[in-house]
Design an enzyme around this catalytic site. Structure first.
Site, mmCIF file in Angstrom:
data_model
loop_
_atom_site.group_PDB
_atom_site.id
_atom_site.type_symbol
_atom_site.label_atom_id
_atom_site.label_comp_id
_atom_site.label_asym_id
_atom_site.label_seq_id
_atom_site.Cartn_x
_atom_site.Cartn_y
_atom_site.Cartn_z
ATOM 1 N N ASN A 148 31.443 34.966 39.194
ATOM 2 C CA ASN A 148 31.892 34.489 40.539
ATOM 3 C C ASN A 148 32.764 35.309 40.910
ATOM 4 O O ASN A 148 33.330 35.358 42.225
ATOM 5 C CB ASN A 148 32.444 32.802 40.540
ATOM 6 C CG ASN A 148 31.306 32.194 40.086
ATOM 7 O OD1 ASN A 148 30.326 31.939 40.691
ATOM 8 N ND2 ASN A 148 31.453 31.322 38.897
ATOM 9 N N SER A 198 46.100 36.452 42.268
ATOM 10 C CA SER A 198 46.821 35.230 41.536
ATOM 11 C C SER A 198 47.881 35.605 40.772
ATOM 12 O O SER A 198 47.876 36.628 40.124
ATOM 13 C CB SER A 198 45.573 34.691 40.771
ATOM 14 O OG SER A 198 46.459 33.502 39.858
ATOM 15 N N TYR A 212 40.837 34.342 33.821
ATOM 16 C CA TYR A 212 40.877 34.108 35.211
ATOM 17 C C TYR A 212 41.712 35.178 35.811
ATOM 18 O O TYR A 212 41.306 36.069 36.580
ATOM 19 C CB TYR A 212 41.476 32.707 35.632
ATOM 20 C CG TYR A 212 41.577 32.513 37.242
ATOM 21 C CD1 TYR A 212 40.663 32.583 38.038
ATOM 22 C CD2 TYR A 212 42.941 32.627 37.380
ATOM 23 C CE1 TYR A 212 41.124 32.277 39.316
ATOM 24 C CE2 TYR A 212 43.360 32.620 38.751
ATOM 25 C CZ TYR A 212 42.538 32.287 39.689
ATOM 26 O OH TYR A 212 43.066 32.099 40.975
ATOM 27 N N LYS A 224 41.218 38.325 38.291
ATOM 28 C CA LYS A 224 41.666 38.716 39.517
ATOM 29 C C LYS A 224 42.375 39.888 39.750
ATOM 30 O O LYS A 224 42.193 40.692 40.617
ATOM 31 C CB LYS A 224 42.660 37.586 39.853
ATOM 32 C CG LYS A 224 42.176 36.386 40.274
ATOM 33 C CD LYS A 224 41.343 36.350 41.454
ATOM 34 C CE LYS A 224 40.921 34.947 42.051
ATOM 35 N NZ LYS A 224 40.150 35.053 43.123
#
Lengths: 263, 263
Positions: free
Chosen positions: A95, A120, A156, A160
């Site tokens: 994703n 992020s 995550y 990013k």
């Protein structure tokens, strides 16, 4: 004619903050994996009425739909992806990493001028490890400014950081204008309570909308900026956002009396 | 007892240089997607007789085989992946990004102490764009030293930059020792001819083996180093490799008379 902006992940919280502030200013096209809440009755963070705008329900894995969504678009604001810091590798690989590459490929092919990528604070989360909790306090002068190498705190954050590098490649190779915004802790009305880290990296809704407004209008090559309000507690520099984008935040988590330690 | 080292991508060129120099020094286990050339008669870059060592034919997409291959291993030298600078996104996403994550996960689970990751000069290829060809010449003092942000020259470079960041995460989060070697231009016997860039980043076979020897034995947390010989033309600093790893290269592309411009 207003700048035409494609907003991916439009039904999320950041999308809501952006549209709430800038809904009338640009010619928006919205894209989200989920259909508009008003059509389906599903719950959503979205407070903004998305039916004011063209809305495309598509997953980033559908490259041809993504490609179609870019027709006539000047600027892409790419928020879509798995937003969970605890997300599993397979999800962020698909994703966030592959999805972001799909966005850049499509933007290039469609002749889009600029991509603004929602990065992020988790890209640099491990800089805090040996410095917390002092780093979260206004007495501490330590600053990250976007020139430091990534030290993600989770997968995550790895995804990013990779998105930022994909953006760097598309800028260097194809001259696409790219801005990566390392978004802090976006909460509505007031900063996180009893959470020093969240107060240090608070981003108010109006500062969020203003920052993305600056990103859409600024003339830049490639930038990495931190997306936070002007918090006394900050350990992310906002100098680069001020200088290159004209960012001028109005909020500061220190102005919120409700954050005082509770007895 | 000798250090046990798993070498992934063992049948490639870098693997051949490493094994040629260090085949007797460590307790090697080899892993490659292809079966040993001697078994199948397939051609290969490999000049080293791999049948001296335990050899596992497995693809990185087979996580359980990868996991098994780590049993009893002290150090992983991870070379496997799509080595083509022009490789397509889907291939580097799977073979290099996802594959490297699989390696780190398995290494962590197996209690491996250190992972040495074969990164690439292509991670920073776009720093050359505005400086070439001067950057390739000994009169130019410009140096990259590994503290600069990635500027990949292709999707392969994006995938290697991501591998470095995956390594950073596994170091920061799990205290795994990680060294990323941005390998230059490895050629046997002599530097690339009529190719200034290749001469600037030449890595001789013996310097390659010596550098990986240093990586295997050094006590480090997380390092990014450039893997090149001590070339007069260099624009990658080898100071960090000298200081942190004890790297002491013997070769210099300038010592090769055959590189003189041909009339």
């Amino acid at each position: 004619m207003a700048t035409s902006v494609l907003l991916t992940g439009a039904a999320g919280r950041v999308g809501g903050a952006i549209l709430g502030g800038l809904g009338q200013k640009y010619d928006w096209r919205l894209l989200d994996r989920e259909p508009p809440p008003t059509e389906t009755g599903t719950s959503s963070d979205l407070e903004y009425d998305v039916t004011n705008h063209e809305y495309i329900a598509a997953d980033l894995s559908d490259a041809s739909r993504v490609r179609e969504s870019m027709t006539g678009i000047d600027v892409v604001v790419h928020l879509a992806g798995d937003p969970r810091p605890e997300a599993a590798w397979d999800s962020v690989l698909t994703n966030n990493i592959d999805g972001t590459h799909t966005i850049f490929e499509a933007a290039l092919d469609a002749g889009v001028e600029k991509v603004i990528f929602a990065s992020s604070n988790h890209v640099v989360g491990h800089y805090e490890t040996e410095r917390k909790p002092d780093i979260y306090r206004s007495s501490d002068d330590y600053r990250l400014d976007g020139t430091e190498l990534p030290r993600p705190s989770n997968r995550y954050g790895v995804s990013k950081a990779t998105g930022e590098i994909i953006g760097r490649f598309f800028h260097d190779e194809h001259d696409l204008s790219v801005i990566c915004v390392r978004i802090g802790n976006l909460t509505k009305d007031h900063p996180p309570i009893d959470y020093e880290r969240g107060q240090a990296m608070w981003l108010s809704y109006r500062d969020c909308a203003h920052l993305f407004d600056c990103c859409i209008t600024a003339d830049v090559d490639y930038e990495i900026v931190y997306g936070i309000s002007d918090n006394d507690r900050k350990y992310y520099s906002i100098d680069r956002a001020r200088e290159r984008l004209g960012y001028s935040p109005q909020d500061n988590s220190a102005d919120h009396a409700e954050l005082e330690p509770r007895s």
